[in-house]
Design an enzyme around this catalytic site. Structure first.
Site, PDB file in Angstrom:
ATOM      1  N   GLN A 104       0.849  -1.198   0.000  1.00  0.00           N
ATOM      2  CA  GLN A 104       0.000   0.000   0.000  1.00  0.00           C
ATOM      3  C   GLN A 104       0.887   1.251   0.000  1.00  0.00           C
ATOM      4  OE1 GLN A 104      -3.580  -0.723   2.934  1.00  0.00           O
ATOM      5  NE2 GLN A 104      -1.797  -1.886   3.655  1.00  0.00           N
ATOM      6  N   ASN A 105       2.189   1.037   0.153  1.00  0.00           N
ATOM      7  CA  ASN A 105       3.124   2.146   0.287  1.00  0.00           C
ATOM      8  C   ASN A 105       3.489   2.734  -1.075  1.00  0.00           C
ATOM      9  OD1 ASN A 105       3.024   1.457   2.969  1.00  0.00           O
ATOM     10  ND2 ASN A 105       4.976   0.361   2.953  1.00  0.00           N
ATOM     11  N   ILE A 106       3.795   4.026  -1.061  1.00  0.00           N
ATOM     12  CA  ILE A 106       4.142   4.735  -2.314  1.00  0.00           C
ATOM     13  C   ILE A 106       5.604   5.184  -2.290  1.00  0.00           C
ATOM     14  CG2 ILE A 106       1.762   5.563  -2.619  1.00  0.00           C
ATOM     15  CD1 ILE A 106       2.672   8.300  -1.495  1.00  0.00           C
ATOM     16  N   HIS A 122      -1.465   1.457  -4.261  1.00  0.00           N
ATOM     17  CA  HIS A 122      -1.720   2.891  -4.066  1.00  0.00           C
ATOM     18  C   HIS A 122      -0.752   3.755  -4.860  1.00  0.00           C
ATOM     19  CE1 HIS A 122      -4.007   1.991  -0.058  1.00  0.00           C
ATOM     20  NE2 HIS A 122      -4.712   1.707  -1.136  1.00  0.00           N
ATOM     21  N   CYS A 133      -2.880  11.560 -21.684  1.00  0.00           N
ATOM     22  CA  CYS A 133      -2.904  10.230 -22.323  1.00  0.00           C
ATOM     23  C   CYS A 133      -2.693   9.089 -21.331  1.00  0.00           C
ATOM     24  CB  CYS A 133      -1.815  10.169 -23.412  1.00  0.00           C
ATOM     25  SG  CYS A 133      -0.134  10.085 -22.754  1.00  0.00           S
ATOM     26  N   CYS A 171       4.589  14.976 -20.183  1.00  0.00           N
ATOM     27  CA  CYS A 171       4.511  13.610 -20.716  1.00  0.00           C
ATOM     28  C   CYS A 171       5.455  13.453 -21.913  1.00  0.00           C
ATOM     29  CB  CYS A 171       3.073  13.322 -21.151  1.00  0.00           C
ATOM     30  SG  CYS A 171       2.901  11.755 -22.004  1.00  0.00           S
ATOM     31  N   GLY A 209       2.926  -4.555   8.932  1.00  0.00           N
ATOM     32  CA  GLY A 209       2.855  -3.109   9.118  1.00  0.00           C
ATOM     33  C   GLY A 209       1.662  -2.421   8.525  1.00  0.00           C
ATOM     34  N   THR A 210       0.474  -3.028   8.690  1.00  0.00           N
ATOM     35  CA  THR A 210      -0.716  -2.339   8.207  1.00  0.00           C
ATOM     36  C   THR A 210      -1.841  -2.435   9.232  1.00  0.00           C
ATOM     37  OG1 THR A 210      -2.356  -2.152   6.405  1.00  0.00           O
ATOM     38  CG2 THR A 210      -1.546  -4.367   6.919  1.00  0.00           C
ATOM     39  N   SER A 211      -2.607  -1.341   9.328  1.00  0.00           N
ATOM     40  CA  SER A 211      -3.738  -1.325  10.272  1.00  0.00           C
ATOM     41  C   SER A 211      -4.944  -2.040   9.664  1.00  0.00           C
ATOM     42  CB  SER A 211      -4.111   0.120  10.610  1.00  0.00           C
ATOM     43  OG  SER A 211      -4.464   0.803   9.403  1.00  0.00           O
TER      44      SER A 211
HETATM   45  N1  APR Z   1       6.806  -2.589  12.039  1.00  0.00           N
HETATM   46  C1  APR Z   1       5.607  -3.142  11.717  1.00  0.00           C
HETATM   47  N2  APR Z   1       4.426  -2.504  11.878  1.00  0.00           N
HETATM   48  C2  APR Z   1       4.473  -1.261  12.386  1.00  0.00           C
HETATM   49  C3  APR Z   1       5.681  -0.615  12.747  1.00  0.00           C
HETATM   50  C4  APR Z   1       6.882  -1.340  12.550  1.00  0.00           C
HETATM   51  N3  APR Z   1       8.072  -0.814  12.860  1.00  0.00           N
HETATM   52  N4  APR Z   1       5.384   0.632  13.219  1.00  0.00           N
HETATM   53  C5  APR Z   1       4.030   0.754  13.142  1.00  0.00           C
HETATM   54  N5  APR Z   1       3.489  -0.381  12.660  1.00  0.00           N
HETATM   55  C6  APR Z   1       2.093  -0.678  12.379  1.00  0.00           C
HETATM   56  C7  APR Z   1       1.092   0.058  13.235  1.00  0.00           C
HETATM   57  O1  APR Z   1       0.834  -0.668  14.432  1.00  0.00           O
HETATM   58  C8  APR Z   1      -0.141   0.084  12.309  1.00  0.00           C
HETATM   59  O2  APR Z   1      -0.937  -1.076  12.523  1.00  0.00           O
HETATM   60  O3  APR Z   1       1.840  -0.255  11.060  1.00  0.00           O
HETATM   61  C9  APR Z   1       0.455   0.041  10.909  1.00  0.00           C
HETATM   62  C10 APR Z   1       0.321   1.333  10.146  1.00  0.00           C
HETATM   63  O4  APR Z   1      -1.056   1.566   9.932  1.00  0.00           O
HETATM   64  P1  APR Z   1      -1.485   2.851   9.072  1.00  0.00           P
HETATM   65  O5  APR Z   1      -0.764   4.041   9.560  1.00  0.00           O
HETATM   66  O6  APR Z   1      -2.976   2.859   9.043  1.00  0.00           O
HETATM   67  O7  APR Z   1      -0.902   2.549   7.621  1.00  0.00           O
HETATM   68  P2  APR Z   1      -1.520   1.606   6.500  1.00  0.00           P
HETATM   69  O8  APR Z   1      -2.174   0.411   7.109  1.00  0.00           O
HETATM   70  O9  APR Z   1      -0.453   1.368   5.499  1.00  0.00           O
HETATM   71  O10 APR Z   1      -2.637   2.571   5.848  1.00  0.00           O
HETATM   72  C11 APR Z   1      -3.284   2.103   4.684  1.00  0.00           C
HETATM   73  O11 APR Z   1      -4.257   4.297   4.462  1.00  0.00           O
HETATM   74  O12 APR Z   1      -4.048   6.598   4.523  1.00  0.00           O
HETATM   75  C12 APR Z   1      -4.116   5.501   3.680  1.00  0.00           C
HETATM   76  O13 APR Z   1      -3.228   5.348   1.505  1.00  0.00           O
HETATM   77  C13 APR Z   1      -2.853   5.349   2.869  1.00  0.00           C
HETATM   78  O14 APR Z   1      -1.777   3.319   2.123  1.00  0.00           O
HETATM   79  C14 APR Z   1      -2.318   3.986   3.259  1.00  0.00           C
HETATM   80  C15 APR Z   1      -3.556   3.281   3.790  1.00  0.00           C
END
Ligand code: APR
Length: 268
Positions: A104-106, A122, A133, A171, A209-211
């Site tokens: 999901q990271n850019i 993303h 285009c 472009c 590392g995603t919520s």
């Molecule tokens: N290692 C692993 N996980 C970690 C670390 C770490 N060092 N530090 C924080 N985290 C976890 C947090 O506990 C949290 O669950 O990473 C997660 C980050 O969650 P978000 O900030 O919500 O990021 P993400 O899940 O990538 O968000 C998804 O939301 O705003 C949009 O487009 C944006 O791609 C993004 C999307």
């Protein structure tokens, strides 16, 4: 059994592993996450900088806020390098265990770590897309960040949106204006068919590392789980994915991945 040992055995015995990453994997590279305390959405209002319309309106109403956001972003991304979490996924690819990363990271850090099959749902901040285009072009990261910093360091208080647009190259195909090839809230996500195909064909998904709160991306691990893949989650904070995980490692990915890779290598 130690959870790391259990995770390593699952990894070593899997045939097709896919990773799904979020902002947390880049936290140890100095890039703030979105929803952790002090994260991006604690500092800035998503309505003001998370949508194309919001940015245009904020440039008109609060140009200093956009200047602060872009200056802060440029400094953070200039210094950001892949961390052991990114390199751990590269190591799994080198061991021919990892087939793809869906991120999901850019921030381009998976590619900079050497991972070769990265699906960016993303988009990518260092890629421009033609507004006319649709042609995409990879940008030189350091050049773009330097241009951003130089512009905003000297920018008049009342700069306009066209000043921002002109920071990106035109472009190469039609000379049209371009925009960053990133997915803002409410916009079409990218490469979802490829992402779901990977989710449906893997027998293990590593979720790092995603919520898991932003759809449709957040549904990808659920799709893998529904197709009987095992899930291993690495995240210091537990969340929904914990309930579908065969192993949950409550640790930063930059610490967990090197430990896992060593245990996996001992099993191969
Ligand atoms: N290692 C692993 N996980 C970690 C670390 C770490 N060092 N530090 C924080 N985290 C976890 C947090 O506990 C949290 O669950 O990473 C997660 C980050 O969650 P978000 O900030 O919500 O990021 P993400 O899940 O990538 O968000 C998804 O939301 O705003 C949009 O487009 C944006 O791609 C993004 C999307």
């Amino acid at each position: 059994m130690d959870q790391y040992q259990k995770a390593a055995e699952i990894i070593a015995n899997s045939k097709t592993i896919v990773a799904f990453s979020g902002a947390g994997i880049s936290a140890e590279s100095g890039i703030p996450t979105f929803r952790d305390p002090g994260g991006l959405w604690d500092q800035f209002d998503p309505d003001e900088i998370g949508t194309t319309g919001g940015i245009i309106a904020t440039v008109m109403r609060k140009p200093e806020l956009i200047r602060d956001f872009f200056l802060q972003t440029a400094v953070i991304f200039e210094q950001a390098r892949p961390n052991p979490g990114h390199f751990g996924l590269k190591a799994l690819e080198e061991l021919r265990l990892l087939k793809a990363i869906i991120t999901q990271n850019i921030d381009n850090l998976h590619q900079e770590a050497g991972s070769s099959n990265v699906i960016e749902v993303h988009g990518n901040l260092f890629r421009a897309r033609c507004l006319n285009c649709g042609r995409k072009q990879q940008l030189n990261k350091q050049e773009l960040l330097a241009r951003l910093k130089n512009f905003f360091a000297a920018a008049p208080a009342d700069f306009e949106i066209m000043n921002l647009v002109q920071l990106l190259p035109r472009c190469p195909n039609c000379q049209g204006l371009t925009r960053p090839d990133v997915v803002m809230f409410g916009e079409q996500v990218q490469q979802m068919p490829e992402a779901f195909a990977q989710a449906e064909s893997c027998d293990l998904m590593l979720v790092l590392g995603t919520s898991g709160v932003v759809y449709p991306a957040a549904a990808i691990p659920c799709q893998a789980y529904d197709r009987k893949a095992k899930i291993i989650e690495i995240n210091p904070t537990d969340n929904y994915y914990n309930s579908i995980s065969a192993v949950y490692l409550p640790a930063p990915s930059g610490q967990a991945m090197p430990k896992l890779i060593e245990l996996v290598k001992d099993l191969l």
